[in-house]
Design an enzyme around this catalytic site. Structure first.
Site, short mmCIF file in Angstrom:
data_model
loop_
_atom_site.label_atom_id
_atom_site.label_comp_id
_atom_site.label_asym_id
_atom_site.label_seq_id
_atom_site.Cartn_x
_atom_site.Cartn_y
_atom_site.Cartn_z
CE LYS A 13 -1.99 -1.19 3.89
NZ LYS A 13 -1.28 -2.48 4.17
NE ARG A 88 -4.66 -1.58 9.96
CZ ARG A 88 -3.59 -1.03 9.37
NH1 ARG A 88 -3.68 0.14 8.80
NH2 ARG A 88 -2.45 -1.66 9.36
NE ARG A 127 7.14 -2.03 6.40
CZ ARG A 127 5.81 -2.08 6.46
NH1 ARG A 127 5.07 -1.73 5.43
NH2 ARG A 127 5.22 -2.51 7.55
NE ARG A 161 5.81 0.21 10.58
CZ ARG A 161 4.67 -0.06 9.94
NH1 ARG A 161 4.50 0.35 8.69
NH2 ARG A 161 3.73 -0.75 10.54
NE ARG A 172 1.93 -4.67 11.48
CZ ARG A 172 3.13 -4.46 10.92
NH1 ARG A 172 4.23 -4.84 11.56
NH2 ARG A 172 3.22 -3.87 9.77
P1 ADP Z 1 0.96 -1.91 7.87
O1 ADP Z 1 0.41 -1.38 6.59
O2 ADP Z 1 2.35 -2.44 7.73
O3 ADP Z 1 0.03 -2.87 8.56
P2 ADP Z 1 0.43 0.64 9.19
O4 ADP Z 1 1.54 1.62 9.14
O5 ADP Z 1 -0.75 0.86 8.32
O6 ADP Z 1 1.09 -0.78 8.95
O7 ADP Z 1 -0.09 0.51 10.68
C1 ADP Z 1 0.80 0.32 11.77
C2 ADP Z 1 -0.01 0.19 13.07
O8 ADP Z 1 -0.73 1.42 13.31
C3 ADP Z 1 -1.09 -0.88 13.06
O9 ADP Z 1 -0.58 -2.16 13.42
C4 ADP Z 1 -2.08 -0.34 14.09
O10 ADP Z 1 -1.60 -0.53 15.41
C5 ADP Z 1 -2.04 1.16 13.82
N1 ADP Z 1 -3.04 1.58 12.80
C6 ADP Z 1 -2.76 2.12 11.57
N2 ADP Z 1 -3.88 2.41 10.90
C7 ADP Z 1 -4.91 2.04 11.72
C8 ADP Z 1 -6.33 2.06 11.60
N3 ADP Z 1 -6.93 2.53 10.47
N4 ADP Z 1 -7.07 1.61 12.64
C9 ADP Z 1 -6.49 1.15 13.77
N5 ADP Z 1 -5.16 1.08 13.95
C10 ADP Z 1 -4.37 1.52 12.94
P1 ADP Z 2 2.19 -1.82 3.25
O1 ADP Z 2 2.16 -0.31 3.20
O2 ADP Z 2 1.00 -2.43 2.56
O3 ADP Z 2 2.35 -2.34 4.65
P2 ADP Z 2 4.77 -1.56 1.85
O4 ADP Z 2 4.39 -0.76 0.67
O5 ADP Z 2 5.49 -0.87 2.94
O6 ADP Z 2 3.47 -2.32 2.44
O7 ADP Z 2 5.61 -2.81 1.35
C1 ADP Z 2 6.24 -3.71 2.27
C2 ADP Z 2 7.65 -4.02 1.79
O8 ADP Z 2 7.58 -4.84 0.62
C3 ADP Z 2 8.47 -2.78 1.41
O9 ADP Z 2 9.81 -2.98 1.84
C4 ADP Z 2 8.37 -2.72 -0.12
O10 ADP Z 2 9.57 -2.19 -0.69
C5 ADP Z 2 8.18 -4.19 -0.51
N1 ADP Z 2 7.23 -4.35 -1.64
C6 ADP Z 2 6.13 -3.61 -1.91
N2 ADP Z 2 5.50 -4.06 -3.02
C7 ADP Z 2 6.22 -5.14 -3.45
C8 ADP Z 2 6.08 -6.04 -4.57
N3 ADP Z 2 5.08 -5.93 -5.45
N4 ADP Z 2 7.02 -7.01 -4.69
C9 ADP Z 2 8.05 -7.13 -3.80
N5 ADP Z 2 8.22 -6.31 -2.75
C10 ADP Z 2 7.33 -5.32 -2.55
#
Ligand code: ADP
Ligand code: ADP
Ligand code: ZN
Length: 216
Positions: A13, A88, A127, A161, A172
Site C-alpha cells: 500500500k 480497517r 522493509r 519500524r 497484525r
Molecule cells: P501496515 O500497513 O504495515 O500494517 P500501518 O503503518 O498501516 O502498517 O499501521 C501500523 C499500526 O498502526 C497498526 O498495526 C495499528 O496498530 C495502527 N493503525 C494504523 N492504521 C490504523 C487504523 N486505520 N485503525 C487502527 N489502527 C491503525
Molecule cells: P504496506 O504499506 O502495505 O504495509 P509496503 O508498501 O510498505 O506495504 O511494502 C512492504 C515491503 O515490501 C516494502 O519494503 C516494499 O519495498 C516491498 N514491496 C512492496 N510491493 C512489493 C512487490 N510488489 N514485490 C516485492 N516487494 C514489494
C-alpha cells in the site's frame, strides 16, 4: 479522485501510494504514518497508543477517524486522496462515508492488493525507509540505486519500524483477517472494488493500478 488502498500489512500500500503521489499529485493519508508521528513526538495521544501499536493491535476507531477528519480538513477540494491503511474495521468504513460526505468528496475506487500471506513476513522483515523523506525500500525487493543513498533525497540515514518483526506481523495479519477483510464485500456491493495482483513486481502492480484509475 479519492481511492482506498486495501490489503494486509506488507501488501504494498505504502509503496504504491508513494508512486501515485509522485506521478499524479495525489495526497496520501496514512493512518499508520499519522499514528507513528504522534508516538514519536511523545504527545499524550502517542503515549496512549504506543503499547497497542507495538503489539500490532488496532488503535481505536474514534482516534483514527478523528485523525482522518483533521487531515481531510486541511486539503483543497482539487486534491485527490489515497487512503492508506484506513479504513480497517466496519466502524471505520462507516465513519469514512460520513467524513467524505462532510468534506464534499466521494469514493471512486477501492484497490485491493491481493497477496499470499507467506510472502508478507519476508516483505515486512526486509522493509526500511529513508529517515529524512520517508521513501520506502526493501533489503531484497527494492534497493536504492546507489547502495546506502536514498534515491529521492540523497540521505544516508535509514530506519526500520519497531513493529516490523515476525511476531508482531502475525498479530497484525490476524487483525487484518478478523477485522479488515470483512469490509471488502461492502465495497464490492457498491461496484467500486478493484482487485489487483499484489504478488507481481512493483512496477506491474503500479501499471495495473494506473489502468484502473485511467479507466482502461
Ligand atoms: P501496515 O500497513 O504495515 O500494517 P500501518 O503503518 O498501516 O502498517 O499501521 C501500523 C499500526 O498502526 C497498526 O498495526 C495499528 O496498530 C495502527 N493503525 C494504523 N492504521 C490504523 C487504523 N486505520 N485503525 C487502527 N489502527 C491503525
Ligand atoms: P504496506 O504499506 O502495505 O504495509 P509496503 O508498501 O510498505 O506495504 O511494502 C512492504 C515491503 O515490501 C516494502 O519494503 C516494499 O519495498 C516491498 N514491496 C512492496 N510491493 C512489493 C512487490 N510488489 N514485490 C516485492 N516487494 C514489494
Ligand atoms: Zn530520502
Amino acid at each position: 479522485m479519492n481511492i482506498i488502498l486495501l490489503g494486509p500489512p506488507g501488501a504494498g500500500k505504502g509503496t504504491q501510494a508513494e508512486k501515485l503521489v509522485a506521478d499524479r499529485g495525489m495526497v496520501q493519508l496514512s493512518t499508520g504514518d499519522m499514528l507513528r508521528a504522534e508516538k514519536n513526538a511523545g504527545t499524550d495521544l502517542g503515549n496512549r497508543i504506543k503499547a497497542v501499536m507495538d503489539a500490532g493491535e488496532l488503535v481505536s476507531d474514534e482516534i483514527v477517524s478523528s485523525l482522518i477528519d483533521e487531515n481531510l480538513g486541511r486539503l483543497q477540494a482539487s486534491q485527490g486522496v489515497i487512503f492508506d491503511g484506513y479504513p480497517r474495521t466496519a466502524a471505520q468504513a462507516e465513519s469514512l462515508d460520513g467524513l467524505l460526505a462532510a468534506h464534499g468528496r466521494k469514493l471512486d475506487y477501492v484497490i485491493e492488493l491481493e497477496v499470499d500471506e507467506d510472502a508478507l513476513v519476508e516483505r515486512i522483515v526486509g522493509r526500511y525507509t529513508c529517515a529524512k523523506c520517508g521513501a520506502g525500500y526493501h533489503d531484497k525487493f527494492k534497493q536504492p540505486k546507489v547502495a546506502g543513498t536514498c534515491d529521492v533525497c540523497g540521505s544516508h540515514d535509514f530506519k526500520r519500524r519497531a513493529d516490523d518483526n515476525e511476531e508482531t506481523v502475525r498479530t497484525r495479519m490476524a487483525e487484518y483477517r478478523a477485522k479488515t477483510e470483512p469490509i471488502i464485500p461492502i465495497y464490492d456491493a457498491r461496484g467500486i472494488l478493484c482487485p489487483v495482483d499484489g504478488m507481481a513486481d512493483i512496477d506491474l502492480v503500479s501499471a495495473a493500478i494506473a489502468a484502473i484509475l485511467d479507466g482502461k
